[in-house]
Scaffold this active site. Structure first.
Site, PDB file in Angstrom:
ATOM      1  N   LEU A  49       0.839  -1.201   0.000  1.00  0.00           N
ATOM      2  CA  LEU A  49       0.000   0.000   0.000  1.00  0.00           C
ATOM      3  C   LEU A  49       0.875   1.253   0.000  1.00  0.00           C
ATOM      4  O   LEU A  49       0.881   2.038  -0.935  1.00  0.00           O
ATOM      5  CB  LEU A  49      -0.917  -0.023   1.240  1.00  0.00           C
ATOM      6  CG  LEU A  49      -1.582   1.304   1.613  1.00  0.00           C
ATOM      7  CD1 LEU A  49      -2.603   1.703   0.564  1.00  0.00           C
ATOM      8  CD2 LEU A  49      -2.206   1.236   2.997  1.00  0.00           C
ATOM      9  N   ASP A  50       1.590   1.443   1.087  1.00  0.00           N
ATOM     10  CA  ASP A  50       2.475   2.593   1.285  1.00  0.00           C
ATOM     11  C   ASP A  50       3.739   2.057   1.936  1.00  0.00           C
ATOM     12  O   ASP A  50       3.785   1.941   3.162  1.00  0.00           O
ATOM     13  CB  ASP A  50       1.779   3.629   2.167  1.00  0.00           C
ATOM     14  CG  ASP A  50       2.696   4.791   2.545  1.00  0.00           C
ATOM     15  OD1 ASP A  50       3.811   4.870   2.029  1.00  0.00           O
ATOM     16  OD2 ASP A  50       2.279   5.610   3.389  1.00  0.00           O
ATOM     17  N   PRO A  51       4.730   1.638   1.131  1.00  0.00           N
ATOM     18  CA  PRO A  51       4.893   1.880  -0.289  1.00  0.00           C
ATOM     19  C   PRO A  51       4.169   0.851  -1.162  1.00  0.00           C
ATOM     20  O   PRO A  51       4.028  -0.306  -0.778  1.00  0.00           O
ATOM     21  CB  PRO A  51       6.402   1.756  -0.488  1.00  0.00           C
ATOM     22  CG  PRO A  51       6.809   0.723   0.525  1.00  0.00           C
ATOM     23  CD  PRO A  51       5.918   0.943   1.715  1.00  0.00           C
TER      24      PRO A  51
END
Length: 451
Positions: free
Chosen positions: A129-131
Protein backbone atom coordinates in the site's frame (compact mmCIF):
# COMPACT_ATOMS: atom_id res chain seq x y z
CA UNK A 1 -0.20 -26.65 -20.08
CA UNK A 2 1.64 -24.35 -17.68
CA UNK A 3 4.29 -25.96 -15.51
CA UNK A 4 3.83 -25.80 -11.75
CA UNK A 5 5.23 -22.67 -10.11
CA UNK A 6 6.69 -23.17 -6.67
CA UNK A 7 6.20 -20.13 -4.43
CA UNK A 8 7.85 -19.79 -1.00
CA UNK A 9 5.85 -17.46 1.25
CA UNK A 10 7.93 -16.31 4.22
CA UNK A 11 5.60 -15.13 6.99
CA UNK A 12 2.01 -15.97 7.87
CA UNK A 13 0.86 -12.62 9.31
CA UNK A 14 -2.32 -10.79 8.38
CA UNK A 15 -0.97 -9.45 5.05
CA UNK A 16 -0.08 -12.95 3.84
CA UNK A 17 -3.72 -14.08 3.57
CA UNK A 18 -4.90 -11.91 0.64
CA UNK A 19 -1.55 -12.47 -1.10
CA UNK A 20 -1.86 -16.26 -0.90
CA UNK A 21 -5.56 -16.18 -1.84
CA UNK A 22 -4.76 -14.33 -5.06
CA UNK A 23 -1.97 -16.73 -6.03
CA UNK A 24 -3.94 -19.88 -5.19
CA UNK A 25 -6.57 -19.02 -7.81
CA UNK A 26 -4.25 -20.52 -10.43
CA UNK A 27 -3.91 -24.31 -10.08
CA UNK A 28 -0.30 -24.28 -11.28
CA UNK A 29 0.75 -22.13 -8.30
CA UNK A 30 2.01 -24.28 -5.42
CA UNK A 31 2.51 -22.22 -2.27
CA UNK A 32 4.73 -23.21 0.66
CA UNK A 33 4.05 -21.04 3.70
CA UNK A 34 6.93 -20.88 6.16
CA UNK A 35 6.91 -19.69 9.75
CA UNK A 36 9.26 -20.26 12.66
CA UNK A 37 6.37 -21.92 14.50
CA UNK A 38 4.90 -24.74 12.45
CA UNK A 39 1.57 -24.36 14.27
CA UNK A 40 1.15 -20.86 12.83
CA UNK A 41 2.01 -22.01 9.30
CA UNK A 42 -0.41 -24.95 9.54
CA UNK A 43 -3.23 -22.78 10.87
CA UNK A 44 -2.64 -20.32 8.03
CA UNK A 45 -2.61 -23.05 5.35
CA UNK A 46 -5.77 -24.65 6.76
CA UNK A 47 -7.79 -21.49 6.04
CA UNK A 48 -7.58 -22.12 2.30
CA UNK A 49 -8.78 -25.72 2.17
CA UNK A 50 -6.51 -26.21 -0.85
CA UNK A 51 -4.14 -29.05 -1.79
CA UNK A 52 -1.87 -26.40 -3.34
CA UNK A 53 -0.63 -24.89 -0.08
CA UNK A 54 1.65 -26.62 2.40
CA UNK A 55 3.16 -25.49 5.69
CA UNK A 56 6.75 -25.77 6.90
CA UNK A 57 8.78 -24.55 9.84
CA UNK A 58 11.67 -22.28 8.88
CA UNK A 59 13.87 -19.88 10.79
CA UNK A 60 15.17 -17.44 8.15
CA UNK A 61 18.19 -16.62 10.32
CA UNK A 62 19.36 -20.22 9.74
CA UNK A 63 21.16 -19.57 6.45
CA UNK A 64 21.60 -23.21 5.48
CA UNK A 65 17.92 -24.03 6.05
CA UNK A 66 16.86 -20.86 4.23
CA UNK A 67 19.08 -21.62 1.24
CA UNK A 68 17.72 -25.16 0.99
CA UNK A 69 14.13 -23.89 0.79
CA UNK A 70 14.90 -21.00 -1.58
CA UNK A 71 16.66 -23.45 -3.91
CA UNK A 72 13.51 -25.64 -4.04
CA UNK A 73 11.23 -22.81 -5.19
CA UNK A 74 10.87 -20.51 -8.21
CA UNK A 75 10.13 -17.32 -6.30
CA UNK A 76 10.18 -16.08 -2.70
CA UNK A 77 7.69 -13.66 -1.14
CA UNK A 78 9.30 -12.13 1.93
CA UNK A 79 6.80 -10.75 4.45
CA UNK A 80 9.22 -10.98 7.37
CA UNK A 81 10.78 -7.85 8.98
CA UNK A 82 12.77 -5.78 6.49
CA UNK A 83 16.01 -6.32 8.41
CA UNK A 84 15.91 -9.97 7.27
CA UNK A 85 15.51 -9.22 3.56
CA UNK A 86 19.25 -8.97 2.82
CA UNK A 87 19.90 -12.53 3.96
CA UNK A 88 16.99 -13.68 1.77
CA UNK A 89 18.34 -11.68 -1.19
CA UNK A 90 21.73 -13.33 -0.68
CA UNK A 91 20.22 -16.83 -0.89
CA UNK A 92 18.01 -15.88 -3.83
CA UNK A 93 20.84 -14.44 -5.91
CA UNK A 94 23.03 -17.45 -5.16
CA UNK A 95 20.33 -19.85 -6.37
CA UNK A 96 19.00 -17.56 -9.14
CA UNK A 97 15.50 -17.16 -7.66
CA UNK A 98 13.23 -14.11 -7.74
CA UNK A 99 11.99 -12.28 -4.60
CA UNK A 100 9.04 -9.96 -3.92
CA UNK A 101 8.71 -7.80 -0.79
CA UNK A 102 6.40 -5.00 0.34
CA UNK A 103 9.23 -3.17 2.13
CA UNK A 104 11.16 -0.03 1.27
CA UNK A 105 14.51 -0.74 -0.39
CA UNK A 106 17.16 -0.31 2.30
CA UNK A 107 20.84 0.35 1.52
CA UNK A 108 21.61 -3.22 2.61
CA UNK A 109 19.05 -4.54 0.10
CA UNK A 110 20.32 -2.26 -2.69
CA UNK A 111 23.78 -3.79 -2.35
CA UNK A 112 22.44 -6.86 -4.20
CA UNK A 113 21.43 -4.90 -7.32
CA UNK A 114 24.43 -5.72 -9.51
CA UNK A 115 24.61 -9.32 -8.33
CA UNK A 116 20.90 -9.78 -9.06
CA UNK A 117 21.32 -8.38 -12.57
CA UNK A 118 24.28 -10.70 -13.17
CA UNK A 119 22.25 -13.68 -11.93
CA UNK A 120 19.21 -12.72 -14.03
CA UNK A 121 17.09 -12.27 -10.94
CA UNK A 122 14.26 -9.84 -10.10
CA UNK A 123 14.20 -8.55 -6.52
CA UNK A 124 10.90 -6.61 -6.54
CA UNK A 125 10.08 -4.37 -3.57
CA UNK A 126 7.77 -1.61 -2.32
CA UNK A 127 4.64 -3.22 -3.70
CA UNK A 128 2.02 -3.06 -0.97
CA UNK A 129 0.00 0.00 0.00
CA UNK A 130 2.47 2.59 1.28
CA UNK A 131 4.89 1.88 -0.29
CA UNK A 132 3.14 0.41 -3.30
CA UNK A 133 -0.26 1.72 -4.42
CA UNK A 134 0.97 5.21 -3.54
CA UNK A 135 3.86 4.87 -6.02
CA UNK A 136 1.61 3.60 -8.82
CA UNK A 137 -0.77 6.57 -8.75
CA UNK A 138 2.02 9.10 -8.16
CA UNK A 139 4.02 7.90 -11.18
CA UNK A 140 0.86 7.75 -13.34
CA UNK A 141 -0.17 11.38 -12.74
CA UNK A 142 3.38 12.73 -12.88
CA UNK A 143 3.95 11.04 -16.25
CA UNK A 144 0.64 12.41 -17.60
CA UNK A 145 1.58 15.96 -16.55
CA UNK A 146 5.14 15.72 -17.90
CA UNK A 147 3.99 14.19 -21.18
CA UNK A 148 1.69 17.21 -21.67
CA UNK A 149 4.60 19.60 -21.05
CA UNK A 150 3.55 20.54 -17.52
CA UNK A 151 5.41 20.68 -14.20
CA UNK A 152 4.70 19.27 -10.76
CA UNK A 153 5.11 22.28 -8.48
CA UNK A 154 4.08 20.42 -5.33
CA UNK A 155 3.43 16.83 -4.29
CA UNK A 156 1.79 16.18 -0.93
CA UNK A 157 0.73 12.67 0.07
CA UNK A 158 -0.82 11.36 3.28
CA UNK A 159 -1.71 7.78 4.17
CA UNK A 160 -3.12 6.18 7.30
CA UNK A 161 -4.34 2.82 8.50
CA UNK A 162 -7.00 3.55 11.11
CA UNK A 163 -10.09 2.12 12.78
CA UNK A 164 -13.29 2.94 10.91
CA UNK A 165 -14.84 6.04 12.54
CA UNK A 166 -17.41 4.05 14.52
CA UNK A 167 -14.62 1.92 16.03
CA UNK A 168 -12.18 4.74 16.87
CA UNK A 169 -13.49 4.67 20.43
CA UNK A 170 -10.39 5.24 22.57
CA UNK A 171 -8.15 8.21 23.50
CA UNK A 172 -5.78 7.69 20.57
CA UNK A 173 -8.48 7.03 17.98
CA UNK A 174 -6.25 4.15 16.96
CA UNK A 175 -6.13 0.36 17.21
CA UNK A 176 -3.22 -2.00 16.77
CA UNK A 177 -3.19 -4.54 13.97
CA UNK A 178 0.60 -4.84 14.31
CA UNK A 179 3.26 -4.18 16.93
CA UNK A 180 2.25 -1.29 19.20
CA UNK A 181 5.96 -0.82 19.93
CA UNK A 182 6.68 -0.27 16.25
CA UNK A 183 3.82 2.24 15.99
CA UNK A 184 5.02 4.25 19.00
CA UNK A 185 8.72 4.11 18.13
CA UNK A 186 7.94 5.47 14.65
CA UNK A 187 6.64 8.60 16.39
CA UNK A 188 10.19 9.36 17.54
CA UNK A 189 11.60 9.44 13.99
CA UNK A 190 12.85 12.73 12.61
CA UNK A 191 11.36 14.01 9.35
CA UNK A 192 12.71 15.91 6.34
CA UNK A 193 10.81 17.43 3.45
CA UNK A 194 10.80 20.26 0.94
CA UNK A 195 8.32 23.09 1.43
CA UNK A 196 8.08 26.18 -0.78
CA UNK A 197 11.60 25.59 -2.06
CA UNK A 198 13.23 25.18 1.34
CA UNK A 199 14.42 22.13 3.24
CA UNK A 200 12.57 21.51 6.51
CA UNK A 201 14.12 19.22 9.12
CA UNK A 202 11.99 18.19 12.12
CA UNK A 203 13.59 16.39 15.07
CA UNK A 204 11.80 13.33 16.48
CA UNK A 205 10.91 15.03 19.75
CA UNK A 206 9.13 17.81 17.83
CA UNK A 207 7.35 15.58 15.30
CA UNK A 208 3.93 15.72 17.00
CA UNK A 209 4.10 19.52 17.34
CA UNK A 210 3.98 19.97 13.54
CA UNK A 211 0.88 17.79 13.07
CA UNK A 212 -1.90 19.75 11.39
CA UNK A 213 -5.46 19.19 10.11
CA UNK A 214 -5.64 17.40 6.77
CA UNK A 215 -8.86 17.98 4.84
CA UNK A 216 -9.84 15.11 2.56
CA UNK A 217 -13.55 14.42 3.08
CA UNK A 218 -15.74 16.55 5.40
CA UNK A 219 -16.81 13.43 7.32
CA UNK A 220 -13.30 12.79 8.69
CA UNK A 221 -11.35 14.72 11.33
CA UNK A 222 -7.83 13.86 10.14
CA UNK A 223 -4.50 15.26 11.23
CA UNK A 224 -1.21 14.53 9.52
CA UNK A 225 2.49 14.74 10.23
CA UNK A 226 5.52 14.19 7.97
CA UNK A 227 6.88 10.67 7.64
CA UNK A 228 10.67 10.29 7.74
CA UNK A 229 12.63 11.59 4.75
CA UNK A 230 10.57 12.80 1.78
CA UNK A 231 13.51 14.49 0.01
CA UNK A 232 14.58 11.49 -2.15
CA UNK A 233 11.22 11.61 -3.93
CA UNK A 234 12.20 14.54 -6.13
CA UNK A 235 14.60 12.06 -7.74
CA UNK A 236 12.58 8.86 -7.31
CA UNK A 237 9.46 10.40 -8.87
CA UNK A 238 11.50 12.48 -11.39
CA UNK A 239 10.10 15.81 -10.19
CA UNK A 240 13.23 17.97 -9.64
CA UNK A 241 11.03 21.00 -10.37
CA UNK A 242 8.83 20.41 -7.28
CA UNK A 243 9.13 23.11 -4.61
CA UNK A 244 7.12 21.12 -2.06
CA UNK A 245 7.41 17.36 -1.52
CA UNK A 246 5.81 15.94 1.62
CA UNK A 247 4.85 12.36 2.39
CA UNK A 248 3.05 11.97 5.69
CA UNK A 249 0.96 9.87 8.04
CA UNK A 250 -2.74 10.32 8.81
CA UNK A 251 -4.29 9.95 12.25
CA UNK A 252 -7.51 11.15 13.84
CA UNK A 253 -7.77 14.47 15.64
CA UNK A 254 -6.39 14.30 19.20
CA UNK A 255 -3.72 11.68 18.46
CA UNK A 256 -0.70 14.04 18.30
CA UNK A 257 -1.61 15.82 21.54
CA UNK A 258 -2.03 12.55 23.40
CA UNK A 259 1.28 11.17 22.11
CA UNK A 260 3.00 14.45 22.95
CA UNK A 261 1.67 14.11 26.51
CA UNK A 262 3.02 10.55 26.78
CA UNK A 263 6.44 11.77 25.60
CA UNK A 264 6.47 14.62 28.11
CA UNK A 265 5.75 12.31 31.05
CA UNK A 266 8.39 9.80 29.92
CA UNK A 267 6.36 6.88 28.63
CA UNK A 268 8.02 6.63 25.21
CA UNK A 269 11.37 5.97 26.91
CA UNK A 270 12.82 2.58 25.94
CA UNK A 271 15.71 2.56 28.42
CA UNK A 272 15.77 -0.47 30.72
CA UNK A 273 14.36 0.06 34.21
CA UNK A 274 15.19 -2.59 36.82
CA UNK A 275 11.90 -2.21 38.70
CA UNK A 276 9.99 -3.01 35.50
CA UNK A 277 11.88 -6.23 34.80
CA UNK A 278 9.51 -9.19 34.35
CA UNK A 279 11.14 -10.78 37.41
CA UNK A 280 10.66 -7.68 39.59
CA UNK A 281 7.94 -7.44 42.25
CA UNK A 282 4.51 -6.63 40.73
CA UNK A 283 3.52 -2.96 40.81
CA UNK A 284 0.17 -1.25 40.37
CA UNK A 285 -0.08 1.23 37.54
CA UNK A 286 -0.29 4.22 39.88
CA UNK A 287 3.12 3.29 41.33
CA UNK A 288 4.62 2.97 37.84
CA UNK A 289 3.20 6.38 36.91
CA UNK A 290 4.50 7.98 40.13
CA UNK A 291 7.99 6.55 39.59
CA UNK A 292 8.00 7.62 35.93
CA UNK A 293 7.13 11.14 37.06
CA UNK A 294 9.69 11.00 39.87
CA UNK A 295 7.22 11.86 42.64
CA UNK A 296 6.56 10.24 46.00
CA UNK A 297 2.76 10.43 45.93
CA UNK A 298 0.37 7.98 44.29
CA UNK A 299 -2.93 9.78 44.82
CA UNK A 300 -4.77 10.39 41.56
CA UNK A 301 -5.29 14.11 42.19
CA UNK A 302 -1.57 14.62 42.87
CA UNK A 303 -0.51 12.58 39.82
CA UNK A 304 -2.97 14.50 37.61
CA UNK A 305 -1.53 17.77 38.89
CA UNK A 306 2.03 16.70 38.04
CA UNK A 307 0.97 15.48 34.57
CA UNK A 308 -0.73 18.79 33.77
CA UNK A 309 2.27 20.75 35.07
CA UNK A 310 4.72 18.67 32.97
CA UNK A 311 2.69 18.94 29.79
CA UNK A 312 1.53 22.52 30.22
CA UNK A 313 -1.95 21.49 29.09
CA UNK A 314 -5.00 23.30 30.43
CA UNK A 315 -8.75 23.30 29.98
CA UNK A 316 -10.25 20.89 27.48
CA UNK A 317 -6.88 19.66 26.14
CA UNK A 318 -5.66 18.85 29.65
CA UNK A 319 -8.94 17.14 30.51
CA UNK A 320 -8.69 14.98 27.36
CA UNK A 321 -5.16 13.85 28.23
CA UNK A 322 -6.09 13.02 31.83
CA UNK A 323 -9.22 11.18 30.68
CA UNK A 324 -7.10 9.13 28.27
CA UNK A 325 -4.49 8.24 30.90
CA UNK A 326 -7.31 7.25 33.25
CA UNK A 327 -8.81 5.06 30.49
CA UNK A 328 -5.46 3.28 30.07
CA UNK A 329 -5.47 2.75 33.85
CA UNK A 330 -2.35 4.75 34.68
CA UNK A 331 -3.75 6.14 37.95
CA UNK A 332 -5.30 2.84 39.03
CA UNK A 333 -4.41 -0.06 41.30
CA UNK A 334 -4.50 -2.44 38.32
CA UNK A 335 -1.23 -4.36 38.02
CA UNK A 336 1.08 -3.18 35.24
CA UNK A 337 2.52 -5.85 32.95
CA UNK A 338 6.28 -5.55 33.44
CA UNK A 339 8.21 -5.48 30.16
CA UNK A 340 11.52 -3.95 31.22
CA UNK A 341 10.99 -0.38 29.97
CA UNK A 342 8.34 2.30 30.37
CA UNK A 343 7.58 2.10 26.63
CA UNK A 344 7.15 -1.68 26.58
CA UNK A 345 5.15 -1.72 29.81
CA UNK A 346 2.78 0.85 28.30
CA UNK A 347 2.60 -1.20 25.07
CA UNK A 348 1.57 -4.32 26.98
CA UNK A 349 -1.50 -2.51 28.32
CA UNK A 350 -2.29 -0.74 25.05
CA UNK A 351 -2.22 -4.05 23.20
CA UNK A 352 -4.75 -5.46 25.65
CA UNK A 353 -7.08 -2.48 25.43
CA UNK A 354 -6.70 -1.39 21.81
CA UNK A 355 -7.12 -4.50 19.69
CA UNK A 356 -9.86 -4.74 17.08
CA UNK A 357 -12.96 -6.48 18.40
CA UNK A 358 -14.66 -9.25 16.38
CA UNK A 359 -17.34 -6.95 14.92
CA UNK A 360 -15.02 -4.00 14.26
CA UNK A 361 -13.42 -2.93 11.00
CA UNK A 362 -10.36 -1.00 9.95
CA UNK A 363 -9.98 1.65 7.28
CA UNK A 364 -7.23 2.87 4.98
CA UNK A 365 -7.11 6.39 3.57
CA UNK A 366 -4.54 7.51 1.01
CA UNK A 367 -4.49 10.81 -0.84
CA UNK A 368 -2.04 12.50 -3.20
CA UNK A 369 -2.41 16.21 -3.94
CA UNK A 370 -0.53 17.43 -7.03
CA UNK A 371 0.10 21.13 -7.62
CA UNK A 372 0.43 21.40 -11.40
CA UNK A 373 1.63 24.17 -13.69
CA UNK A 374 0.67 23.49 -17.28
CA UNK A 375 2.72 24.41 -20.35
CA UNK A 376 0.49 27.48 -20.95
CA UNK A 377 1.14 28.72 -17.40
CA UNK A 378 -2.29 27.78 -16.04
CA UNK A 379 -2.47 26.08 -12.63
CA UNK A 380 -4.35 22.99 -11.48
CA UNK A 381 -4.69 21.03 -8.26
CA UNK A 382 -5.29 17.35 -8.91
CA UNK A 383 -5.97 14.64 -6.35
CA UNK A 384 -5.82 10.85 -6.24
CA UNK A 385 -7.84 9.49 -3.31
CA UNK A 386 -8.25 5.94 -2.07
CA UNK A 387 -10.56 4.91 0.79
CA UNK A 388 -10.91 1.26 1.74
CA UNK A 389 -12.79 -0.41 4.61
CA UNK A 390 -12.17 -3.82 6.15
CA UNK A 391 -14.83 -6.46 6.67
CA UNK A 392 -15.92 -7.22 10.27
CA UNK A 393 -14.80 -10.77 11.13
CA UNK A 394 -13.03 -10.90 7.76
CA UNK A 395 -10.31 -9.34 5.69
CA UNK A 396 -8.87 -6.05 6.92
CA UNK A 397 -8.46 -3.11 4.56
CA UNK A 398 -4.76 -2.99 5.41
CA UNK A 399 -4.24 -6.69 4.67
CA UNK A 400 -6.05 -6.39 1.35
CA UNK A 401 -4.31 -3.24 0.13
CA UNK A 402 -0.86 -4.62 1.04
CA UNK A 403 -1.34 -8.31 0.28
CA UNK A 404 -3.17 -8.19 -3.06
CA UNK A 405 -0.65 -5.88 -4.82
CA UNK A 406 2.11 -8.14 -3.51
CA UNK A 407 0.36 -11.20 -4.93
CA UNK A 408 -0.19 -9.48 -8.28
CA UNK A 409 3.48 -8.46 -8.51
CA UNK A 410 4.54 -12.03 -7.69
CA UNK A 411 2.36 -13.41 -10.50
CA UNK A 412 3.71 -10.82 -12.93
CA UNK A 413 7.30 -11.76 -12.15
CA UNK A 414 6.43 -15.44 -12.64
CA UNK A 415 4.65 -14.69 -15.94
CA UNK A 416 7.46 -12.45 -17.21
CA UNK A 417 5.25 -9.33 -17.31
CA UNK A 418 7.80 -7.85 -14.93
CA UNK A 419 11.05 -8.91 -16.57
CA UNK A 420 13.52 -6.24 -15.46
CA UNK A 421 16.36 -7.57 -13.30
CA UNK A 422 18.03 -6.21 -10.20
CA UNK A 423 16.66 -4.56 -7.05
CA UNK A 424 13.45 -2.87 -8.18
CA UNK A 425 10.63 -0.66 -6.91
CA UNK A 426 7.58 0.38 -8.98
CA UNK A 427 8.94 3.68 -10.35
CA UNK A 428 9.07 3.02 -14.11
CA UNK A 429 6.10 2.93 -16.46
CA UNK A 430 6.84 -0.58 -17.75
CA UNK A 431 6.26 -1.88 -14.21
CA UNK A 432 3.70 0.67 -13.00
CA UNK A 433 1.06 0.33 -15.71
CA UNK A 434 0.69 -3.47 -15.61
CA UNK A 435 0.48 -3.31 -11.81
CA UNK A 436 -2.16 -0.57 -11.99
CA UNK A 437 -4.22 -2.68 -14.37
CA UNK A 438 -3.82 -5.65 -12.04
CA UNK A 439 -4.95 -3.90 -8.85
CA UNK A 440 -7.84 -2.18 -10.67
CA UNK A 441 -9.13 -5.59 -11.81
CA UNK A 442 -9.20 -6.57 -8.14
CA UNK A 443 -11.32 -3.52 -7.30
CA UNK A 444 -8.44 -1.60 -5.73
CA UNK A 445 -8.25 1.89 -7.18
CA UNK A 446 -7.92 5.57 -6.35
CA UNK A 447 -10.35 8.25 -7.55
CA UNK A 448 -8.68 11.01 -9.56
CA UNK A 449 -10.15 14.50 -9.58
CA UNK A 450 -9.38 18.18 -10.16
CA UNK A 451 -10.29 20.48 -7.28
Amino acid sequence: MVNNRKILLLGSGFVAGPCAEFLLRLPENKVTVASRRISLARAFAAKFNSPNITAISLDVSDEAALEAEVARHDIVISLVPYTQHPIIFKAAVKHKKHVVTTSYVSPAMMEYDEAAKAAGVTLMNEIGLDPGIDHLYAVKTIKEVHDAGGKIVSFVSYCGGLPAPEDSNNPLGYKFSWSSRGVLLALRNSAKFFENGGLVDISGEKLMTVAKPIYIYPGFAFVGYPNRDSTPYTERYKIPEAQTVIRGTLRYQGFPEFIKGLVQIGFLDDKHVDWLSPSAAPLPWKTVTARALGVGTESESDLVGVVLARTGLKGEEGARLVSGLRWIGMFSSEPAIHRGTLLDTLCATLEEKMQYGPTERDMVMLQHVFGIEHADGSKETRTSTGLWFGVPNGETAMARTVGVPCGIATQMVLDGTISKRGVLAPMEEDIVYPLLEGINKEGIFMVEATI
